[in-house]
Design an enzyme around this catalytic site. Structure first.
Site, PDB file in Angstrom:
ATOM      1  N   TYR A 271      54.104  30.215  61.156  1.00  0.00           N
ATOM      2  CA  TYR A 271      55.408  30.588  61.747  1.00  0.00           C
ATOM      3  C   TYR A 271      55.865  31.957  61.220  1.00  0.00           C
ATOM      4  O   TYR A 271      56.291  32.830  61.984  1.00  0.00           O
ATOM      5  CB  TYR A 271      56.420  29.493  61.392  1.00  0.00           C
ATOM      6  CG  TYR A 271      57.798  29.677  61.987  1.00  0.00           C
ATOM      7  CD1 TYR A 271      58.035  29.393  63.326  1.00  0.00           C
ATOM      8  CD2 TYR A 271      58.867  30.102  61.199  1.00  0.00           C
ATOM      9  CE1 TYR A 271      59.299  29.547  63.875  1.00  0.00           C
ATOM     10  CE2 TYR A 271      60.138  30.254  61.727  1.00  0.00           C
ATOM     11  CZ  TYR A 271      60.355  29.967  63.070  1.00  0.00           C
ATOM     12  OH  TYR A 271      61.610  30.115  63.610  1.00  0.00           O
TER      13      TYR A 271
ATOM     14  N   ARG B 294      67.197  23.925  75.478  1.00  0.00           N
ATOM     15  CA  ARG B 294      67.800  23.326  74.278  1.00  0.00           C
ATOM     16  C   ARG B 294      68.204  24.437  73.315  1.00  0.00           C
ATOM     17  O   ARG B 294      67.808  25.587  73.480  1.00  0.00           O
ATOM     18  CB  ARG B 294      66.764  22.473  73.533  1.00  0.00           C
ATOM     19  CG  ARG B 294      66.312  21.276  74.267  1.00  0.00           C
ATOM     20  CD  ARG B 294      65.364  20.448  73.413  1.00  0.00           C
ATOM     21  NE  ARG B 294      63.989  20.934  73.490  1.00  0.00           N
ATOM     22  CZ  ARG B 294      63.253  21.252  72.445  1.00  0.00           C
ATOM     23  NH1 ARG B 294      63.748  21.170  71.222  1.00  0.00           N
ATOM     24  NH2 ARG B 294      62.008  21.671  72.593  1.00  0.00           N
TER      25      ARG B 294
HETATM   26  P1  NAP Z   1      64.427  24.360  69.961  1.00  0.00           P
HETATM   27  O1  NAP Z   1      65.733  23.668  69.943  1.00  0.00           O
HETATM   28  O2  NAP Z   1      63.200  23.623  69.543  1.00  0.00           O
HETATM   29  O3  NAP Z   1      64.198  24.967  71.435  1.00  0.00           O
HETATM   30  C1  NAP Z   1      63.021  25.662  71.741  1.00  0.00           C
HETATM   31  C2  NAP Z   1      63.051  26.066  73.206  1.00  0.00           C
HETATM   32  O4  NAP Z   1      61.814  26.743  73.499  1.00  0.00           O
HETATM   33  C3  NAP Z   1      63.128  24.870  74.146  1.00  0.00           C
HETATM   34  O5  NAP Z   1      63.956  25.197  75.234  1.00  0.00           O
HETATM   35  C4  NAP Z   1      61.681  24.705  74.618  1.00  0.00           C
HETATM   36  O6  NAP Z   1      61.583  24.191  75.942  1.00  0.00           O
HETATM   37  C5  NAP Z   1      61.206  26.140  74.619  1.00  0.00           C
HETATM   38  N1  NAP Z   1      59.761  26.264  74.545  1.00  0.00           N
HETATM   39  C6  NAP Z   1      58.920  25.804  73.593  1.00  0.00           C
HETATM   40  N2  NAP Z   1      57.666  26.143  73.897  1.00  0.00           N
HETATM   41  C7  NAP Z   1      57.699  26.810  75.068  1.00  0.00           C
HETATM   42  C8  NAP Z   1      56.735  27.438  75.898  1.00  0.00           C
HETATM   43  N3  NAP Z   1      55.435  27.424  75.575  1.00  0.00           N
HETATM   44  N4  NAP Z   1      57.136  28.049  77.041  1.00  0.00           N
HETATM   45  C9  NAP Z   1      58.429  28.072  77.386  1.00  0.00           C
HETATM   46  N5  NAP Z   1      59.404  27.516  76.638  1.00  0.00           N
HETATM   47  C10 NAP Z   1      59.037  26.895  75.502  1.00  0.00           C
HETATM   48  O7  NAP Z   1      64.444  25.681  69.039  1.00  0.00           O
HETATM   49  P2  NAP Z   1      65.677  26.577  68.525  1.00  0.00           P
HETATM   50  O8  NAP Z   1      66.042  26.105  67.178  1.00  0.00           O
HETATM   51  O9  NAP Z   1      66.717  26.706  69.555  1.00  0.00           O
HETATM   52  O10 NAP Z   1      64.923  27.977  68.329  1.00  0.00           O
HETATM   53  C11 NAP Z   1      64.942  29.008  69.331  1.00  0.00           C
HETATM   54  C12 NAP Z   1      64.277  30.258  68.745  1.00  0.00           C
HETATM   55  O11 NAP Z   1      64.974  30.668  67.570  1.00  0.00           O
HETATM   56  C13 NAP Z   1      62.828  30.038  68.333  1.00  0.00           C
HETATM   57  O12 NAP Z   1      62.073  31.205  68.597  1.00  0.00           O
HETATM   58  C14 NAP Z   1      62.940  29.811  66.828  1.00  0.00           C
HETATM   59  O13 NAP Z   1      61.759  30.151  66.154  1.00  0.00           O
HETATM   60  C15 NAP Z   1      64.080  30.748  66.475  1.00  0.00           C
HETATM   61  N6  NAP Z   1      64.782  30.387  65.218  1.00  0.00           N
HETATM   62  C16 NAP Z   1      65.464  29.211  65.094  1.00  0.00           C
HETATM   63  C17 NAP Z   1      66.115  28.929  63.904  1.00  0.00           C
HETATM   64  C18 NAP Z   1      66.917  27.662  63.698  1.00  0.00           C
HETATM   65  O14 NAP Z   1      67.423  27.443  62.589  1.00  0.00           O
HETATM   66  N7  NAP Z   1      67.099  26.807  64.696  1.00  0.00           N
HETATM   67  C19 NAP Z   1      66.051  29.833  62.852  1.00  0.00           C
HETATM   68  C20 NAP Z   1      65.340  31.015  63.016  1.00  0.00           C
HETATM   69  C21 NAP Z   1      64.719  31.286  64.214  1.00  0.00           C
HETATM   70  P3  NAP Z   1      61.124  22.660  76.241  1.00  0.00           P
HETATM   71  O15 NAP Z   1      62.044  21.774  75.478  1.00  0.00           O
HETATM   72  O16 NAP Z   1      61.279  22.524  77.696  1.00  0.00           O
HETATM   73  O17 NAP Z   1      59.707  22.561  75.775  1.00  0.00           O
END
Ligand code: NAP
Length: 248
Positions: free
Chosen positions: A156, A16
């Site tokens: 976080y 995702r």
């Molecule tokens: P997201 O949509 O919630 O996706 C998270 C992904 O991580 C999913 O594919 C999930 O897989 C996987 N995941 C979670 N726990 C896991 C584990 N224990 N082992 C393997 N895979 C795991 O999050 P996102 O917004 O794309 O964020 C991605 C990264 O960017 C994260 O590190 C987040 O902290 C960082 N980030 C995001 C934002 C933002 O605004 N979105 C801002 C700053 C930083 P499943 O669905 O299969 O569990």
């Protein structure tokens, strides 16, 4: 020009959001993609097919990034299946937000294990392959919150600040072997998760950003592409924000 033609990358948490966006941009740029997921099994399986349509090799692995032994097994499997690993994108992450007063030990541990320990697990497991080939680019996902802090996100923010300290240390430790390590610090990136929030809330966030919009997963993926590619061959130990000047 395809920037990652013939290279192989592993991306954690690509079922995702940002990880998925990175997998797509990498495949479009000729990269063979190994990726992980944990709970989104159907999405993970569908992604492999979608990536293969770009003419690259792609395979999903159900693997918990916070599990040390699972990370070792994952890297061994990817090396067996793909032959090499040129780039690692440690993207898997979660939030379990709460004020410190209400934050449980379990929520602290889960965030530290999935956001920070995972990066130790995967980087340690992959280092032998990269040391042997004397080449590698490691890209770790932090957040502007890891730089600035945020009320209600102490777990976080601590995990994401830890990612920065770890990554700078690895850049120093492995630089002499031509292994680079950099950090991406995204600001507010609009994903499926933020689409579920009330429109007025999200609009307020957009207006507070100098570029007047949330970022897209592609905005983050394009930086990951640059950092994984040879275009960034003299860039290591850096934290680069993708935040529309939010922290400026
Ligand atoms: P997201 O949509 O919630 O996706 C998270 C992904 O991580 C999913 O594919 C999930 O897989 C996987 N995941 C979670 N726990 C896991 C584990 N224990 N082992 C393997 N895979 C795991 O999050 P996102 O917004 O794309 O964020 C991605 C990264 O960017 C994260 O590190 C987040 O902290 C960082 N980030 C995001 C934002 C933002 O605004 N979105 C801002 C700053 C930083 P499943 O669905 O299969 O569990």
């Amino acid at each position: 020009m395809k920037l990652l033609e013939g290279k192989t990358a592993i991306i954690t948490g690509a079922s995702r959001g940002i990880g998925r966006g990175i997998a797509e941009v990498f495949a479009k740029n000729g990269c063979n993609v190994a990726f992980t997921y944990l709970s989104s099994v159907e999405k993970g399986e569908a992604l492999a097919k979608e990536l293969e349509a770009y003419g690259v090799k792609a395979k999903g692995y159900r693997s918990d990034a916070s599990d040390y032994a699972a990370a070792e097994q994952l890297i061994a499997d990817v090396v067996k299946d793909f032959g090499t690993i040129d780039a690692v994108i440690n993207n898997a992450g979660i939030t379990k937000d709460n004020l410190l007063m209400r934050m449980s030990e379990a929520d602290w541990d889960a965030v530290m294990n999935i956001n920070l320990k995972s990066i130790f697990n995967i980087t340690k497991a992959v280092q032998r392959t990269m040391l042997k080939q004397r080449f590698g680019s490691i890209v770790n996902m932090s957040s502007v919150v890891g730089i600035k802090g945020n009320a209600g996100q102490s777990n976080y923010a601590a995990s994401k600040a830890g990612v920065i300290g770890f990554s700078k240390s690895i850049a120093l430790e492995l630089g002499s072997r031509n292994i680079r390590c950099n950090v991406i610090a995204p600001g507010f990136i609009e994903t499926e998760m933020t689409a579920a929030l009330p429109e007025e809330t999200v609009q307020g966030w957009r207006e507070a950003i100098p570029l007047k919009r949330g970022g897209t997963t592609e905005d983050v993926a394009n930086l990951a592409l640059f950092l994984a590619s040879d275009l960034s061959s003299y860039i290591s130990g850096q934290v680069i924000n993708v935040d529309g000047a939010m922290l400026t």
